[in-house]
Structures are given as structure tokens and as C-alpha cells.
Design a protein around this motif. Structure first.
Motif, PDB file in Angstrom:
ATOM      1  N   LEU A 185     -61.480  -8.469 -27.843  1.00 49.43           N
ATOM      2  CA  LEU A 185     -60.470 -10.184 -28.415  1.00 49.43           C
ATOM      3  C   LEU A 185     -60.800 -11.275 -29.876  1.00 49.43           C
ATOM      4  N   SER A 186     -62.075 -10.831 -29.269  1.00 44.55           N
ATOM      5  CA  SER A 186     -63.260 -11.739 -31.160  1.00 44.55           C
ATOM      6  C   SER A 186     -62.260 -11.788 -32.468  1.00 44.55           C
ATOM      7  N   THR A 187     -61.639 -10.118 -32.473  1.00 42.89           N
ATOM      8  CA  THR A 187     -60.492 -10.056 -33.971  1.00 42.89           C
ATOM      9  C   THR A 187     -59.816 -10.776 -34.110  1.00 42.89           C
ATOM     10  N   LEU A 188     -59.123 -11.401 -33.133  1.00 42.46           N
ATOM     11  CA  LEU A 188     -57.666 -12.086 -32.608  1.00 42.46           C
ATOM     12  C   LEU A 188     -57.821 -13.203 -34.183  1.00 42.46           C
ATOM     13  N   LYS A 189     -56.093 -13.714 -34.633  1.00 45.66           N
ATOM     14  CA  LYS A 189     -56.279 -14.512 -35.830  1.00 45.66           C
ATOM     15  C   LYS A 189     -55.141 -15.164 -35.682  1.00 45.66           C
TER      16      LYS A 189
END
Length: 217
Positions: free
Chosen positions: A15-19
């Protein structure tokens, strides 16, 4: 495992890659569905909503068995999507693809005529547009493959004559066939049960793989 597979596994469901652009995409999708639901409450025709859910459910099943291919081969799935994404949900699936398929069934339902007997080039229009949209999807997928965004590992699933036909039939056409079959059912209950069954198949398969077997693909 292939380099593309290893890359696709990096950041999987992280989820840290969410934009931030995911938020308006989600809002647009909700808007489209709520607009179709508002129309359906007036007309009693829920086909667009069910078509949207059907195509997405079929894609959910497709991505599930594609992940199983990787599990069993320990080399590669039929297709992987290793490139940059706001969220990679499976090795061949990402949040951008999911939003696209969430509305593609609605696009199909809004394209076909209410008269199923109406023909285009001698083909019943519901089938004509199922073929047409499938061809278009294959064309886009070929472009993505050429650009290195969607990787095909196996020679039978590639940019060859036989490979393109496999991608047509097992990558897209059955999505729209499922949609037209669901739209053709007589009762809303039958449509709802059929669509729920599609999601049930995918969810059970993923619970078995992720929850019981511990697969992470």
C-alpha cells in the motif's frame, strides 16, 4: 523465475506504492455506477450494472488462474505486469487495469442495441460488439506488450497468429460473452445469482491459495 516475474513480485500488494490519482479514478468509477443505478431505478433495466460487474468478475477469475500458473510453474504466469503502478494487486493485475475493467462492461452494455435481433454486418449486434471490443482489447494489449508494460513468457501466448487467437478467446472474448449471457437472463434475481457466483469462484480460489496454501502471488 523470469526477471519480469521477479520484478512483478516486488511491491506486490504494498500500500505504500499508492498514488493520489487513484482517488479520482475511484470517484469516477463510483459516479459511473451510481449514474447507471439511478437510470436503472427509473427504467427497471439493470443490464449496464450487471454487465459491468460481470466483466470485472470474469477478469478477477482470469487473474486468479494466471497467478496459479506462476505457483505451479515457479517460472512465470501467462502474463505479468511488472511496470510502475499505483498498486500491483496480482502479478498480472494492477489498480489501473482494475478500474478499466470495472467500467468496460458498462461501456459494452451502453453500446449494444436493446433489440438483440438487430444485426451489424450480418452479425447479431450483441455478438458483433463482443467481438469488436475483444479485438480492440487485444490490439491494446499487443501495444502494451511491445512497450514492455505487459510481459508474455510462453510462445503459445505471444504475438503470433496462434497466440493472438488464444489471447482473444481466453483473454477477453469470454468476458463479453459472459456479459451478454447475464444481460439476457430474464430475472434480476438470476442475474444477481450468476454474477455473485463469479465472484464466489474467484474469492474461494484466492482464499484457498492465499489463506490455506500460503501462496503470495
Amino acid at each position: 523465475m523470469t526477471p519480469a516475474t521477479q520484478q512483478a513480485l516486488e511491491g506486490l500488494r504494498d500500500l505504500s506504492t499508492l498514488k493520489w490519482y487513484v482517488i479520482p479514478l475511484l470517484a469516477y468509477t463510483f459516479y459511473i455506477y451510481t449514474l447507471e443505478m439511478k437510470k436503472a431505478r427509473t427504467t427497471g433495466n439493470w443490464n449496464a450494472v450487471f454487465a459491468g460487474l460481470t466483466v470485472f468478475g470474469m477478469d478477477f477469475i482470469n487473474e486468479t488462474w494466471n497467478g496459479w500458473v506462476l505457483v505451479f510453474t515457479q517460472r512465470s504466469a501467462f502474463w505479468t505486469a511488472p511496470g510502475e503502478t499505483a498498486l500491483r494487486t496480482m502479478v498480472g493485475w494492477n489498480i489501473e487495469i482494475m478500474f478499466m475493467f470495472a467500467i468496460s462492461g458498462i461501456i459494452y452494455a451502453n453500446t449494444v442495441s436493446e433489440d438483440r435481433d438487430e444485426k451489424i454486418l450480418g452479425i447479431p449486434n450483441w455478438w458483433f460488439w463482443a467481438i469488436g471490443y475483444s479485438v480492440f482489447c487485444v490490439f491494446v494489449e499487443v501495444l502494451l506488450n511491445m512497450g514492455g508494460h505487459l510481459i508474455w513468457e510462453y510462445p503459445f501466448w505471444h504475438r503470433s497468429f496462434k497466440g493472438v487467437w488464444l489471447i482473444f478467446f481466453f483473454g477477453y472474448f469470454h468476458f463479453y460473452v459472459a456479459a451478454l449471457l447475464v444481460m439476457g437472463l430474464r430475472s434480476i434475481r438470476a442475474k444477481a445469482v450468476t454474477v455473485a457466483s463469479l465472484y464466489g469462484i474467484a474469492i474461494v480460489a484466492n482464499i484457498f491459495g492465499l489463506g490455506i496454501m500460503g501462496w503470495t502471488y
